[in-house]
Design an enzyme around this catalytic site. Structure first.
Site, mmCIF file in Angstrom:
data_model
loop_
_atom_site.group_PDB
_atom_site.id
_atom_site.type_symbol
_atom_site.label_atom_id
_atom_site.label_comp_id
_atom_site.label_asym_id
_atom_site.label_seq_id
_atom_site.Cartn_x
_atom_site.Cartn_y
_atom_site.Cartn_z
ATOM 1 N N HIS A 177 1.340 -1.231 0.059
ATOM 2 C CA HIS A 177 -0.283 -0.020 -0.455
ATOM 3 C C HIS A 177 0.721 1.235 0.360
ATOM 4 C CE1 HIS A 177 -3.403 2.489 0.461
ATOM 5 N NE2 HIS A 177 -3.707 2.378 1.338
ATOM 6 N N GLY A 178 0.952 1.906 -1.453
ATOM 7 C CA GLY A 178 1.547 2.647 -1.453
ATOM 8 C C GLY A 178 0.893 4.570 -1.555
ATOM 9 N N TYR A 210 -0.887 6.520 3.611
ATOM 10 C CA TYR A 210 0.081 5.567 4.541
ATOM 11 C C TYR A 210 1.441 6.227 4.462
ATOM 12 C CZ TYR A 210 -4.672 4.494 5.408
ATOM 13 O OH TYR A 210 -6.159 5.198 5.573
#
Length: 358
Positions: free
Chosen positions: A172-173, A177
């Protein structure tokens, strides 16, 4: 132009169609970040997707963003996911785990730890905690020699994911985050090798992906990005140049895919399509915006060069989304009040389409 319902070869997997179930937080995990039988049922109900990408899974305790989210950093958590992957595979599906380190988007009431980030700059907005929404706290800035261990946490979780039966992982780029925070021009104020220039700000993302590729193989590794998205107060002043540089570096690693959210203008997204030589998943509408992805948006992006199309709320409310799209059937609306409330209502209770007699 390919059809949404034509097959596609993704690494070692043959997808029966080009629909992807996008990752969506549902906060239904049990205490200790364990996957549950209800989660197994939820994902198995949607196994007709070409590919399922799970909700964000924390790779460490300090990486947990919200209560009720699952993890992949203990043996018990790893074991709990096998019921999920088994259920999806029995129903003929394919499933990747999304690995999500929350970074500064966390709270000590949730983890017992001060959140960490590239710099001591708080995000914008309130985060869920066990006692209700709380303003995002000031994170502890990671020391230079600490950063690599957080990059490696994605790889460690990826090994556990493969051990648990997942077909691969998505880092999850996106959406503000930890990886997104390092990419940012306002959350990352560092002056070491992880901050400042674009070449330095993309370093954390590249190191996390490279470590994951080494751990589980490039064919099992993807990444999701939200160019210029602005989530949780993250800013990318130079989104086109930044993400072009990042994809240029990632192209050397021969990943399974890049998953782009339509969080910037179409011209920039098309530039990124030209930069990225491999499989591209596109989420064609702004996440949690007023519009949901439908056949028109899917066909538009397939025509522009996307290989696969991800659907979020469409899959949430329609476990048989592929068949509804194929047959032109109406889509059920998602009940937003049940997104994060816990329990099976609004989770396992969306039915498949019921045909009525003429």
């Amino acid at each position: 132009m390919p059809s949404l319902f034509s097959s596609y070869r993704l690494g070692e997997l043959t997808l029966p169609n080009r629909t992807v179930m996008a990752p969506m937080s549902r906060v239904r995990a049990a205490a200790g970040g364990l996957a549950t039988p209800s989660m197994a049922t939820y994902y198995a109900q949607r196994a007709t997707a070409g590919l399922i990408i799970t909700e964000g899974v924390q790779p460490s305790l300090v990486g947990q963003s919200n209560p009720g989210t699952p993890g992949l950093h203990t043996d018990e958590q790893t074991d709990s996911w096998r019921q999920v992957t088994d259920a999806v595979h029995v129903n003929g599906g394919r499933v990747f785990a999304q690995i999500m380190h929350g970074g500064r988007v966390s709270h000590h009431e949730t983890t017992g730890l001060q959140p960490v980030g590239p710099s001591a700059v708080p995000g914008e907005g309130d985060v869920f905690t066990p006692s209700g929404p709380q303003p995002l706290p000031v994170p502890r800035a990671l020391a230079t020699d600490e950063v690599p261990e957080h990059a490696l946490s994605y790889a460690h979780a990826a090994r556990r994911a493969v051990d648990a039966g997942f077909d691969g992982v998505e880092l999850h780029g996106a959406n503000g985050y930890l990886i997104s925070q390092f990419l940012s021009s306002n959350a990352n104020l560092r002056d070491d090798r992880y901050g400042g220039s674009i070449a330095h700000r993309i370093r954390f993302a590249v190191e996390a992906v490279a470590a994951t590729v080494e751990a589980v193989g490039a064919a099992r590794t993807g990444i999701r990005l939200s160019p210029g998205g602005g989530f949780w107060g993250v800013v990318e002043d130079d989104a086109a140049e930044l993400n072009t540089a990042l994809l240029t570096e990632l192209a050397r690693l021969d990943l399974a895919y890049v998953h782009l959210e339509a969080t910037t203008d179409e011209e920039t997204l098309l530039r990124l399509r030209k930069t990225w030589p491999g499989t591209l998943i596109v989420n064609p509408v702004m996440p949690l915006g007023p519009k949901q992805t439908g056949p028109a948006e899917a066909d538009h992006w397939l025509g522009l060069g996307a290989d696969l199309i991800s659907f979020g709320r469409g899959f949430l409310a329609n476990p048989d989304l592929v068949e509804r799209l194929r047959s032109g059937l109406p889509l059920a609306p998602a009940d937003e009040s049940t997104f994060y409330q816990g329990g099976d209502a609004g989770y396992l209770t969306y039915p498949t389409y019921r045909h009525t007699a003429a």
